[in-house]
Design a protein around this motif. Structure first.
Motif, short mmCIF file in Angstrom:
data_model
loop_
_atom_site.label_atom_id
_atom_site.label_comp_id
_atom_site.label_asym_id
_atom_site.label_seq_id
_atom_site.Cartn_x
_atom_site.Cartn_y
_atom_site.Cartn_z
N HIS A 117 0.82 -1.21 0.00
CA HIS A 117 0.00 0.00 0.00
C HIS A 117 0.86 1.28 0.00
O HIS A 117 0.48 2.30 0.57
CB HIS A 117 -0.94 0.01 1.21
CG HIS A 117 -1.79 -1.21 1.32
ND1 HIS A 117 -2.84 -1.48 0.47
CD2 HIS A 117 -1.73 -2.26 2.19
CE1 HIS A 117 -3.41 -2.63 0.79
NE2 HIS A 117 -2.76 -3.13 1.83
N LEU A 118 2.01 1.19 -0.68
CA LEU A 118 2.88 2.36 -0.80
C LEU A 118 2.80 2.98 -2.19
O LEU A 118 3.43 4.02 -2.44
CB LEU A 118 4.34 1.97 -0.51
CG LEU A 118 4.61 1.37 0.87
CD1 LEU A 118 6.07 0.96 0.99
CD2 LEU A 118 4.26 2.38 1.95
N ALA A 119 2.04 2.36 -3.10
CA ALA A 119 1.87 2.88 -4.45
C ALA A 119 0.44 2.61 -4.89
O ALA A 119 -0.21 1.66 -4.43
CB ALA A 119 2.86 2.22 -5.41
N SER A 120 -0.06 3.45 -5.77
CA SER A 120 -1.45 3.32 -6.22
C SER A 120 -1.61 2.31 -7.34
O SER A 120 -2.72 1.90 -7.66
CB SER A 120 -1.96 4.68 -6.71
OG SER A 120 -1.13 5.19 -7.75
N SER A 121 -0.50 1.89 -7.96
CA SER A 121 -0.56 0.94 -9.07
C SER A 121 0.72 0.11 -9.08
O SER A 121 1.76 0.56 -8.57
CB SER A 121 -0.72 1.68 -10.40
OG SER A 121 -0.55 0.80 -11.49
N ASP A 122 0.62 -1.09 -9.65
CA ASP A 122 1.81 -1.92 -9.78
C ASP A 122 2.37 -1.90 -11.20
O ASP A 122 3.25 -2.69 -11.54
CB ASP A 122 1.53 -3.36 -9.36
CG ASP A 122 0.45 -4.01 -10.22
OD1 ASP A 122 -0.13 -3.31 -11.07
OD2 ASP A 122 0.20 -5.21 -10.04
N MET A 123 1.88 -0.99 -12.03
CA MET A 123 2.36 -0.90 -13.41
C MET A 123 3.70 -0.16 -13.46
O MET A 123 3.96 0.76 -12.68
CB MET A 123 1.33 -0.17 -14.27
CG MET A 123 -0.01 -0.86 -14.34
SD MET A 123 0.09 -2.51 -15.10
CE MET A 123 0.40 -2.06 -16.81
N CYS A 124 4.54 -0.57 -14.39
CA CYS A 124 5.85 0.07 -14.58
C CYS A 124 5.67 1.51 -15.01
O CYS A 124 4.96 1.79 -15.99
CB CYS A 124 6.66 -0.70 -15.62
SG CYS A 124 8.24 0.06 -16.03
N LYS A 125 6.29 2.44 -14.32
CA LYS A 125 6.17 3.86 -14.63
C LYS A 125 7.01 4.27 -15.84
O LYS A 125 6.86 5.38 -16.35
CB LYS A 125 6.57 4.70 -13.42
CG LYS A 125 5.62 4.60 -12.24
CD LYS A 125 6.04 5.51 -11.12
CE LYS A 125 5.06 5.44 -9.96
NZ LYS A 125 5.45 6.31 -8.82
N ARG A 126 7.88 3.39 -16.30
CA ARG A 126 8.74 3.74 -17.42
C ARG A 126 8.12 3.35 -18.76
O ARG A 126 8.19 4.11 -19.73
CB ARG A 126 10.10 3.04 -17.28
CG ARG A 126 10.79 3.39 -15.97
CD ARG A 126 12.00 2.52 -15.75
NE ARG A 126 13.17 2.99 -16.47
CZ ARG A 126 14.30 2.30 -16.59
NH1 ARG A 126 14.38 1.09 -16.05
NH2 ARG A 126 15.32 2.81 -17.24
N CYS A 127 7.49 2.16 -18.82
CA CYS A 127 6.89 1.74 -20.09
C CYS A 127 5.37 1.71 -20.03
O CYS A 127 4.71 1.69 -21.09
CB CYS A 127 7.42 0.36 -20.49
SG CYS A 127 6.93 -0.98 -19.37
N ASN A 128 4.79 1.68 -18.82
CA ASN A 128 3.33 1.68 -18.62
C ASN A 128 2.64 0.53 -19.36
O ASN A 128 1.55 0.68 -19.89
CB ASN A 128 2.72 3.01 -19.07
CG ASN A 128 3.12 4.16 -18.19
OD1 ASN A 128 3.08 4.06 -16.97
ND2 ASN A 128 3.54 5.26 -18.82
#
Length: 327
Positions: A117-128
């Motif tokens: 619960h430290l991030a709103s998503s588990d998607m990669c922020k570099r390639c999305n």
């Protein structure tokens, strides 16, 4: 650092947030203060280095961290002050620690942070495109993949789509230094992309940094091999003296680190030389007198000549009762 605590936050995060006001003044990177004294300030896990060396050479007494840190490499081997090998080895520990974190699923990827619960998503922020697992972060993301292809394509060609642990072991077996350096800078590249968006790194810069580090690791390993040879020669010389029945000898050497070992002034040796250190300590504990003295390199040319002579000789051992005429 966000101080908001949602009901869905983990218990650990809630505790951190609750004491944030007390902790924030102490949250800093010590290494960023490169103006600290190398010897008299506490900037390493070892404490003050002045307490760990036999002396600080007068010409280096005013050195600061910036004098040793050159942006991507440490220049501790240029020092006149003798630095114990366990401190030099610490410089390479960050590569081992990165691998350890990966194998224990402890790298703070988006998937890791999302589960806590430290991030709103588990998607990669570099390639999305996909979930940011450790494999994706270090290898499969197109940004990371491009670095590996430029640095050493064989690391990917032979291990594509394999599990993380298997990939680590295969890549380390093929080229330990290149893979360790690449892994470190691939991770640093990812962190810079996410947390330092105003100053992005080009792929060519990351590859150049990794190759410089790779070269430094190769030099470091070669120096460790040379040190092991020095230790072996010291141990073998003591064994020969004992087997010849000598019980009161003078042992002269020009390697200050070995002198410290023989006087039991340093500990925590590299695992690569521990066996020889124990052998030297065992033979020194026997009932005889061994006077250990340090001499300058120039004064030890006779030993250097004999070492060169030994490489050309077919005999296992040659014992002279008096100096050789060639000396």
């Amino acid at each position: 650092m966000s101080r908001n605590s949602r009901n869905s936050s983990s218990a650990t995060w809630k505790k951190i947030v609750s004491v944030y006001e007390h902790l924030k003044e102490g949250l800093h990177w010590n290494i960023e203060n490169v103006h600290k004294s190398v010897w008299y300030d506490e900037w390493t896990p070892f404490g003050k280095l002045c307490n760990l060396v036999p002396y600080v050479h007068i010409s280096e007494s005013d050195f600061i961290v910036a004098d040793l840190w050159k942006g991507v490499t440490w220049e501790v081997d240029s020092l006149t002050t003798p630095i114990p090998h366990e401190i030099k080895q610490f410089i390479c520990e960050k590569f081992k620690f990165t691998i350890w974190l990966g194998l224990h699923d402890a790298l703070p990827t988006e998937t890791f942070r999302f589960k806590r619960h430290l991030a709103s998503s588990d998607m990669c922020k570099r390639c999305n495109k996909v979930q940011k697992t450790i494999e994706h972060c270090l290898r499969d993301c197109e940004r990371s993949n491009a670095i590996w292809h430029m640095l050493d394509p064989s690391i990917l060609d032979s291990t594509a789509s394999t599990a993380l642990e298997e990939w680590f072991w295969k890549a380390l077996a093929n080229n330990e230094a290149s893979f360790g350096a690449g892994l470190w800078w691939v991770r640093r590249h990812r962190c810079n992309d996410i947390f330092n968006t105003d100053n992005p790194w080009t792929d060519h810069k990351v590859v150049a940094l990794a190759r410089i580090t790779d070269k430094d690791l190769q030099v470091y390993r070669n120096r460790n091999n040379a040190f092991r040879c020095e230790l072996f020669a010291t141990w073998k010389g003591l064994v020969l003296a004992w087997d010849c029945g000598l019980r009161d000898i003078i042992c002269e050497m020009d390697c200050f680190d070995i002198l410290l070992i023989m006087h039991n002034l340093i500990s925590g040796y590299s695992y690569e030389v521990t066996d020889l250190v124990y052998k030297i300590q065992e033979i020194l504990s026997r009932p005889w007198l061994v006077h250990i003295e340090w001499v300058s390199w120039e004064a030890n040319r006779a030993a250097d000549w004999m070492a060169r002579y030994g490489t050309k000789s077919n005999s296992n051992n040659v014992i002279w009762s008096e100096p050789c005429v060639d000396l």
